[in-house]
Design an enzyme around this catalytic site. Structure first.
Site, PDB file in Angstrom:
ATOM      1  N   ASP A  50       0.846  -1.194   0.000  1.00 28.72           N
ATOM      2  CA  ASP A  50       0.000   0.000   0.000  1.00 28.72           C
ATOM      3  C   ASP A  50       0.885   1.249   0.000  1.00 28.72           C
ATOM      4  O   ASP A  50       1.696   1.440   0.900  1.00 28.72           O
ATOM      5  CB  ASP A  50      -0.865   0.001   1.269  1.00 28.72           C
ATOM      6  CG  ASP A  50      -1.824   1.178   1.291  1.00 28.72           C
ATOM      7  OD1 ASP A  50      -2.863   1.097   0.622  1.00 28.72           O
ATOM      8  OD2 ASP A  50      -1.517   2.193   1.963  1.00 28.72           O
ATOM      9  N   TYR A  55       2.786   9.801   0.166  1.00 24.44           N
ATOM     10  CA  TYR A  55       3.793   9.226   1.080  1.00 24.44           C
ATOM     11  C   TYR A  55       5.219   9.411   0.567  1.00 24.44           C
ATOM     12  O   TYR A  55       6.170   9.232   1.319  1.00 24.44           O
ATOM     13  CB  TYR A  55       3.577   7.720   1.284  1.00 24.44           C
ATOM     14  CG  TYR A  55       2.237   7.300   1.802  1.00 24.44           C
ATOM     15  CD1 TYR A  55       1.376   8.202   2.407  1.00 24.44           C
ATOM     16  CD2 TYR A  55       1.819   5.982   1.700  1.00 24.44           C
ATOM     17  CE1 TYR A  55       0.132   7.803   2.871  1.00 24.44           C
ATOM     18  CE2 TYR A  55       0.593   5.577   2.167  1.00 24.44           C
ATOM     19  CZ  TYR A  55      -0.257   6.496   2.743  1.00 24.44           C
ATOM     20  OH  TYR A  55      -1.477   6.082   3.195  1.00 24.44           O
ATOM     21  N   LYS A  85      -2.751   5.936  -4.262  1.00 26.51           N
ATOM     22  CA  LYS A  85      -3.882   6.836  -3.991  1.00 26.51           C
ATOM     23  C   LYS A  85      -3.714   8.190  -4.662  1.00 26.51           C
ATOM     24  O   LYS A  85      -2.610   8.740  -4.701  1.00 26.51           O
ATOM     25  CB  LYS A  85      -4.019   7.039  -2.465  1.00 26.51           C
ATOM     26  CG  LYS A  85      -3.975   5.734  -1.702  1.00 26.51           C
ATOM     27  CD  LYS A  85      -4.266   5.865  -0.223  1.00 26.51           C
ATOM     28  CE  LYS A  85      -3.938   4.564   0.487  1.00 26.51           C
ATOM     29  NZ  LYS A  85      -2.574   4.455   0.976  1.00 26.51           N
ATOM     30  N   HIS A 118      -7.654   9.434  -1.963  1.00 28.65           N
ATOM     31  CA  HIS A 118      -7.019   9.384  -0.634  1.00 28.65           C
ATOM     32  C   HIS A 118      -7.903   9.980   0.478  1.00 28.65           C
ATOM     33  O   HIS A 118      -8.018   9.412   1.552  1.00 28.65           O
ATOM     34  CB  HIS A 118      -5.670  10.114  -0.690  1.00 28.65           C
ATOM     35  CG  HIS A 118      -4.711   9.713   0.387  1.00 28.65           C
ATOM     36  ND1 HIS A 118      -3.356   9.671   0.201  1.00 28.65           N
ATOM     37  CD2 HIS A 118      -4.908   9.333   1.674  1.00 28.65           C
ATOM     38  CE1 HIS A 118      -2.770   9.280   1.319  1.00 28.65           C
ATOM     39  NE2 HIS A 118      -3.688   9.075   2.231  1.00 28.65           N
TER      40      HIS A 118
HETATM   41  N1  LIG Z   1      -5.649   5.920   3.617  1.00 33.32           N
HETATM   42  C1  LIG Z   1      -5.152   6.620   4.613  1.00 33.32           C
HETATM   43  O1  LIG Z   1      -5.519   7.779   4.840  1.00 33.32           O
HETATM   44  C2  LIG Z   1      -4.134   5.993   5.481  1.00 33.32           C
HETATM   45  C3  LIG Z   1      -3.493   4.850   5.063  1.00 33.32           C
HETATM   46  N2  LIG Z   1      -2.517   4.274   5.837  1.00 33.32           N
HETATM   47  C4  LIG Z   1      -1.840   3.074   5.290  1.00 33.32           C
HETATM   48  O2  LIG Z   1      -1.924   2.030   6.251  1.00 33.32           O
HETATM   49  C5  LIG Z   1      -0.634   1.593   6.598  1.00 33.32           C
HETATM   50  C6  LIG Z   1      -0.622   1.093   8.017  1.00 33.32           C
HETATM   51  O3  LIG Z   1      -1.029   2.088   8.937  1.00 33.32           O
HETATM   52  P1  LIG Z   1      -0.027   2.918   9.854  1.00 33.32           P
HETATM   53  O4  LIG Z   1      -0.664   4.237  10.093  1.00 33.32           O
HETATM   54  O5  LIG Z   1       1.330   2.858   9.282  1.00 33.32           O
HETATM   55  O6  LIG Z   1      -0.061   2.173  11.251  1.00 33.32           O
HETATM   56  P2  LIG Z   1       0.080   0.714  11.856  1.00 33.32           P
HETATM   57  O7  LIG Z   1      -1.060   0.576  12.793  1.00 33.32           O
HETATM   58  O8  LIG Z   1       0.320  -0.300  10.826  1.00 33.32           O
HETATM   59  O9  LIG Z   1       1.368   0.881  12.774  1.00 33.32           O
HETATM   60  C7  LIG Z   1       2.649   1.075  12.253  1.00 33.32           C
HETATM   61  C8  LIG Z   1       3.607   1.291  13.418  1.00 33.32           C
HETATM   62  O10 LIG Z   1       3.596   0.140  14.258  1.00 33.32           O
HETATM   63  C9  LIG Z   1       4.903  -0.406  14.373  1.00 33.32           C
HETATM   64  N3  LIG Z   1       4.742  -1.857  14.371  1.00 33.32           N
HETATM   65  C10 LIG Z   1       4.485  -2.661  13.313  1.00 33.32           C
HETATM   66  N4  LIG Z   1       4.354  -3.943  13.686  1.00 33.32           N
HETATM   67  C11 LIG Z   1       4.510  -3.959  15.031  1.00 33.32           C
HETATM   68  C12 LIG Z   1       4.488  -5.004  15.992  1.00 33.32           C
HETATM   69  N5  LIG Z   1       4.283  -6.268  15.639  1.00 33.32           N
HETATM   70  N6  LIG Z   1       4.707  -4.663  17.297  1.00 33.32           N
HETATM   71  C13 LIG Z   1       4.931  -3.374  17.654  1.00 33.32           C
HETATM   72  N7  LIG Z   1       4.965  -2.354  16.781  1.00 33.32           N
HETATM   73  C14 LIG Z   1       4.751  -2.633  15.472  1.00 33.32           C
HETATM   74  C15 LIG Z   1       5.676   0.116  13.190  1.00 33.32           C
HETATM   75  O11 LIG Z   1       7.034   0.271  13.493  1.00 33.32           O
HETATM   76  P3  LIG Z   1       8.213  -0.627  12.796  1.00 33.32           P
HETATM   77  O12 LIG Z   1       8.230  -0.295  11.352  1.00 33.32           O
HETATM   78  O13 LIG Z   1       9.428  -0.169  13.530  1.00 33.32           O
HETATM   79  O14 LIG Z   1       7.874  -2.059  13.078  1.00 33.32           O
HETATM   80  C16 LIG Z   1       5.021   1.490  12.986  1.00 33.32           C
HETATM   81  O15 LIG Z   1       5.625   2.456  13.827  1.00 33.32           O
HETATM   82  C17 LIG Z   1       0.239   2.814   6.319  1.00 33.32           C
HETATM   83  O16 LIG Z   1       1.598   2.500   6.260  1.00 33.32           O
HETATM   84  C18 LIG Z   1      -0.360   3.291   5.032  1.00 33.32           C
HETATM   85  O17 LIG Z   1       0.108   2.497   3.963  1.00 33.32           O
HETATM   86  C19 LIG Z   1      -2.221   4.782   7.062  1.00 33.32           C
HETATM   87  C20 LIG Z   1      -2.825   5.923   7.545  1.00 33.32           C
HETATM   88  C21 LIG Z   1      -3.826   6.608   6.777  1.00 33.32           C
HETATM   89  O1  LIG Z   2       1.212  13.864   8.105  1.00 32.19           O
HETATM   90  C1  LIG Z   2       1.118  12.712   8.351  1.00 32.19           C
HETATM   91  C2  LIG Z   2       1.167  11.648   7.361  1.00 32.19           C
HETATM   92  O2  LIG Z   2       1.671  12.021   6.115  1.00 32.19           O
HETATM   93  C3  LIG Z   2      -0.230  11.173   7.210  1.00 32.19           C
HETATM   94  O3  LIG Z   2      -1.016  12.204   6.711  1.00 32.19           O
HETATM   95  C4  LIG Z   2      -0.337  10.062   6.269  1.00 32.19           C
HETATM   96  O4  LIG Z   2       0.561   9.071   6.566  1.00 32.19           O
HETATM   97  C5  LIG Z   2      -1.734   9.548   6.303  1.00 32.19           C
HETATM   98  O5  LIG Z   2      -2.058   9.283   7.618  1.00 32.19           O
HETATM   99  C6  LIG Z   2      -1.855   8.371   5.410  1.00 32.19           C
HETATM  100  O6  LIG Z   2      -1.117   7.410   5.607  1.00 32.19           O
HETATM  101  O7  LIG Z   2      -2.587   8.396   4.499  1.00 32.19           O
END
Ligand SMILES: NC(=O)C1=CN([C@@H]2O[C@H](COP(=O)(O)OP(=O)(O)OC[C@H]3O[C@@H](n4cnc5c(N)ncnc54)[C@H](OP(=O)(O)O)[C@@H]3O)[C@@H](O)[C@H]2O)C=CC1
Ligand SMILES: O=C[C@H](O)[C@@H](O)[C@@H](O)[C@H](O)C(=O)O
Length: 316
Positions: A50, A55, A85, A118
Site C-alpha cells: 500500500d 507518502y 492513492k 485518498h
Molecule cells: N488511507 C489513509 O488515509 C491511510 C493509510 N494508511 C496506510 O496504512 C498503513 C498502516 O497504517 P499505519 O498508520 O502505518 O499504522 P500501523 O497501525 O500499521 O502501525 C505502524 C507502526 O507500528 C509499528 N509496528 C508494526 N508492527 C509492530 C508489531 N508487531 N509490534 C509493535 N509495533 C509494530 C511500526 O514500526 P516498525 O516499522 O518499527 O515495526 C510502525 O511504527 C500505512 O503505512 C499506510 O500504507 C495509514 C494511515 C492513513
Molecule cells: O502527516 C502525516 C502523514 O503524512 C499522514 O497524513 C499520512 O501518513 C496519512 O495518515 C496516510 O497514511 O494516508
C-alpha cells in the site's frame, strides 16, 4: 506460516491478499531502508503493498519491485497487488488520469491493482506538507472525480477503484453517480476504533473495507500506543502466547475486512503475518468488542481544524 487468505473485490478480476504492507513511515524512510524492507517483506510472503503519491514511497516501491524481479523473488509483477492513492491536490476531473499516470511512472508499472481517492476533499494547490491553510480546502466534486477514477479503470491504468476516509454519506454520493461502484473504502480500523456502523453500511453495498492503522500507528506522528499498550489486548496476548499486535491484527481480520499494516522491521513484519492459523475465542472477542472507542486519525489532525474538515470528521 499458514498461507495468506485472499478476498475478491467487486469489478476486479484479481483477488487481493487480506494483509498488505503499508509504506507510510514516520519519519519518512529513505529509499534504501524502504527498498530493503519491501524486499524482506516479499521474502516473508507479503504480496500486497500500500502506497500513495502523498507518502513519497511510490518510487521506492517501484525500485523494490524491479529488484525483486531481478533477484527472482517473484516471477512476474502480476504476483503482486499494488495500491496507490490520488492525492487531494489532483482531485479534479481532468487531473485524475494524469495523476494516475504520474504514480505509475513513479512505480515504473503499467498498471496498479487498486487506485483510491485518498481523502474526501480537494486542495487547490499542490501541497504535500500538512496541515494546510483553509483557503485551499474545497469540497470534492464527487461526480467529476469519480468519472476520472472510472476512466483510469477503463483505460487499464488500474484493475480496481475505490476510496479512503469516506463516511457513509460520502459513499452514498459516490454510489449515486457511479457506473462502476467503489470496490474498497480504506479507513482507520482497530480494536479501539471498530467502525461498526460504516462496516454494516459497506456490507449492504458490496464495498469491501480495508483497515489502516490496525496497530494504532504507534511511533508515528498520526498515531499513539493505544493499541500496543492496551491492557485487555495484552492480557489476551499473554494467555494465548501471542503478541499484543497479533491479537489486534487477528481481531481486525476476524471482522471480515482486510488490513494494511506497516513494519520495516524484519521480525515484526513476520510476526504480523502469523495471524492466520489460530483464532480468538468468543469470550476474547467479547472483551475486545467492549473496549472504549476513540478515533485516532482525524482529517483535522492531518489537514488542520478547518470547518469543512471538522464537518467531514463529524460524519464518520
Ligand atoms: N488511507 C489513509 O488515509 C491511510 C493509510 N494508511 C496506510 O496504512 C498503513 C498502516 O497504517 P499505519 O498508520 O502505518 O499504522 P500501523 O497501525 O500499521 O502501525 C505502524 C507502526 O507500528 C509499528 N509496528 C508494526 N508492527 C509492530 C508489531 N508487531 N509490534 C509493535 N509495533 C509494530 C511500526 O514500526 P516498525 O516499522 O518499527 O515495526 C510502525 O511504527 C500505512 O503505512 C499506510 O500504507 C495509514 C494511515 C492513513
Ligand atoms: O502527516 C502525516 C502523514 O503524512 C499522514 O497524513 C499520512 O501518513 C496519512 O495518515 C496516510 O497514511 O494516508
Amino acid at each position: 506460516m499458514a498461507g495468506i487468505p485472499q478476498v475478491s473485490l467487486s469489478s476486479c478480476e484479481k483477488p487481493m491478499p487480506v494483509i498488505g504492507l503499508g509504506t507510510s513511515s514516520y519519519p519518512p524512510a529513505d529509499i534504501e531502508t524502504t527498498k530493503t524492507a519491501i524486499l524482506e517483506a516479499i521474502k516473508a510472503g507479503y504480496r500486497h503493498f500500500d502506497t500513495a503519491f502523498a507518502y513519497g514511497s511510490e518510487k521506492h516501491l517501484g525500485e523494490a519491485i524491479a529488484e525483486a524481479l531481478r533477484l527472482g523473488l517473484i516471477k512476474s509483477r502480476d504476483e503482486l497487488f499494488i495500491t496507490t492513492k490520488l492525492w487531494c491536490s489532483f482531485a479534479q476531473r481532468d487531473q485524475i488520469v494524469p495523476a494516475c499516470k504520474m504514480s505509475l511512472e513513479n512505480l515504473k508499472l503499467d498498471y496498479v491493482d487498486l487506485y483510491l481517492i485518498h481523502c474526501p476533499v480537494r486542495l487547490s494547490e499542490m501541497i504535500q506538507k500538512t496541515p494546510v491553510v483553509k483557503e485551499i480546502i474545497h469540497p470534492l466534486d464527487v461526480k467529476g472525480v469519480w468519472e476520472g477514477m472510472e476512466e483510469c479503470k477503463n483505460l487499464g491504468l488500474t484493475k480496481a477503484i475505490g476510496v479512503s476516509n469516506f463516511s457513509c454519506k460520502m459513499l452514498e454520493e459516490v454510489l449515486s453517480v457511479a457506473k462502476i461502484p467503489p470496490a474498497i473504502n480504506q479507513v482507520e480500523m482497530n480494536p479501539v476504533w471498530q467502525q461498526k456502523h460504516l462496516r454494516e453500511f459497506c456490507k449492504t453495498k458490496g464495498i469491501h473495507i480495508t483497515a489502516y492503522s490496525p496497530l494504532g500507528a504507534n511511533n508515528t506522528k498520526w498515531g499513539d500506543n493505544r493499541i500496543i499498550e492496551n491492557d485487555v489486548l495484552a492480557d489476551i496476548a499473554k494467555a494465548r502466547e501471542k503478541t499484543t499486535a497479533q491479537v489486534a491484527l487477528r481481531w481486525v481480520y476476524e471482522q471480515g475486512v482486510s488490513l494494511v499494516t506497516k513494519s520495516y522491521n524484519k521480525e515484526r513484519m513476520k510476526e504480523n503475518l502469523q495471524i492466520f492459523d489460530w483464532s480468538l475465542t468468543g469470550e476474547e472477542l467479547d472483551k475486545i468488542t467492549k473496549l472504549p472507542q476513540r478515533k485516532g486519525v482525524t482529517l483535522a489532525s492531518i489537514l488542520g481544524p478547518h470547518d469543512l474538515v471538522l464537518q467531514l470528521d463529524a460524519e464518520v
